[in-house]
Design an enzyme around this catalytic site. Structure first.
Site, short mmCIF file in Angstrom:
data_model
loop_
_atom_site.label_atom_id
_atom_site.label_comp_id
_atom_site.label_asym_id
_atom_site.label_seq_id
_atom_site.Cartn_x
_atom_site.Cartn_y
_atom_site.Cartn_z
N HIS A 16 71.71 30.91 2.13
CA HIS A 16 70.72 30.33 3.06
C HIS A 16 69.67 31.41 3.33
O HIS A 16 69.78 32.17 4.30
CB HIS A 16 71.41 29.88 4.34
N HIS A 18 65.38 31.85 3.03
CA HIS A 18 64.02 31.41 2.71
C HIS A 18 63.26 32.63 2.19
O HIS A 18 62.90 33.52 2.97
CB HIS A 18 63.35 30.83 3.96
N GLY A 156 63.04 21.46 8.67
CA GLY A 156 62.07 20.96 9.63
C GLY A 156 62.80 20.43 10.85
O GLY A 156 63.97 20.75 11.07
N HIS A 183 69.01 21.17 6.16
CA HIS A 183 69.15 21.81 7.46
C HIS A 183 69.50 20.76 8.51
O HIS A 183 68.77 19.79 8.69
CB HIS A 183 67.83 22.45 7.88
N GLU A 186 71.82 23.05 13.68
CA GLU A 186 71.61 24.29 14.43
C GLU A 186 71.30 23.93 15.88
O GLU A 186 71.87 24.50 16.81
CB GLU A 186 70.48 25.13 13.84
N ASP A 264 69.16 33.45 6.47
CA ASP A 264 68.12 32.52 6.91
C ASP A 264 66.74 33.15 6.71
O ASP A 264 66.12 32.97 5.66
CB ASP A 264 68.34 32.10 8.35
N ASP A 265 66.24 33.87 7.71
CA ASP A 265 64.92 34.52 7.63
C ASP A 265 65.07 35.96 8.10
O ASP A 265 64.90 36.26 9.28
CB ASP A 265 63.90 33.79 8.51
#
Length: 303
Positions: A16, A18, A156, A183, A186, A264-265
């Site tokens: 996961h 990006h 999104g 996604h 969360e 994730d990021d």
């Protein structure tokens, strides 16, 4: 207690990530040529995160070279963390930056070639719900049929409104043997996690921690042998979880559900896979042995 270096030395996956935001801030700032004020920091949900993206990171990425540079930074930082399998998301919107889908696919191919033998890079086609659906309908089939993408992901707002627009794309992905992710969970609840899984026939869920609200949904996930790609630092930094000490990954693992610990990021959340694992052990959420088993079982799937 295992050190961060001990975790770095273990083969692991990041499922996961990006890639346009998947690098260290220390890697990003010299490339970008500016600093983001008071960053990285704990954020007030996704809204504040997207404000920073809109003001700083998105305007800095304009060309195919910019996109390529960001992907290279992210993959390089994953390798530095000892990641051996990287399912990295490349947003379909970058077709615009590349001047067309053919150039976009050429870029993906070149990135794979650049890191061949250094990491098992498995490109993932990322789709944002707020991006133009007509463009996605035009470009996604070409991308999926190219053979360059191993998985597909939708992100999104975690709401069911509009997901029917992506149904045919997920059906095509399934037909082509491309892994289906999305996604959800969360910030949304257990019911929505199950709804997304059933609607898209998902094989993996990005986040999915909302499933802990309902034991029947946890059992549903376990029965289907699905994997949750969990990003603890993201969950804490965005306020989805109050603190690492109460993170629901403990309950999910103890329920016998397959998980990964992913980034994730990284640009925003500033914790590699290895650092998050060290923190989870330090916070008595998971044991080192549990994390070793998570690493080993996940890596084995790709051998």
């Amino acid at each position: 207690m295992m050190s961060v270096s001990d975790f770095i030395s273990l083969p692991k996956i990041d499922a996961h990530n990006h890639l346009n935001l998947g690098m260290r801030y220390a890697s990003y700032a010299p490339w970008a040529g500016f600093y983001i004020p008071n960053f990285p920091r704990k954020l007030n949900g996704l809204g504040e995160m997207h404000e920073i993206i809109g003001e700083y990171t998105r305007p800095r990425c304009k060309t195919m070279k910019d996109v390529t540079d960001l992907l290279v930074l992210s993959v390089t930082d994953a390798i530095a963390d000892g990641v051996t399998v990287l399912e990295g998301s490349i947003d379909i919107g970058f077709v615009i930056h590349c001047g067309g889908v053919d150039n976009f696919l050429k870029m993906v191919q070149e990135i794979k070639g650049k890191f061949s033998g250094k990491i098992n890079l498995r490109p993932e086609l990322g789709m944002g719900k707020t991006f133009g659906i007509e463009k996605i309908r035009e470009w996604a089939p070409v991308c999926l049929e190219s053979g360059l993408f191993n998985s597909i992901d939708l992100y999104g707002p975690e709401v069911e409104e509009g997901i029917e627009d992506f149904k045919s794309i997920y059906k095509l992905a399934g037909k082509l043997g491309i892994k289906r992710k999305a996604h959800v969970g969360e910030f949304s609840d257990a019911r929505s996690v199950r709804a997304f899984i059933e609607f898209f026939d998902l094989e993996e869920v990005q986040h999915g921690i909302g499933a802990v609200q309902d034991d029947s949904v946890l059992q549903f996930i376990k029965d289907r042998n699905l994997r949750l790609n969990i990003t603890p630092e993201s969950n804490v930094m965005l306020g989805a979880v109050k603190s690492l000490e109460v993170h629901p990954i403990k309950r999910i693992v103890e329920a016998g559900i397959r998980v990964t610990i992913s980034t994730d990021d990284l640009l925003f959340f500033n914790k590699s896979v290895s650092e998050q694992c060290h923190d989870l052990v330090k916070a008595n959420v998971l044991t080192a042995d549990q994390i070793k088993e998570i690493f080993a079982s996940n890596v084995a799937e790709y051998q």
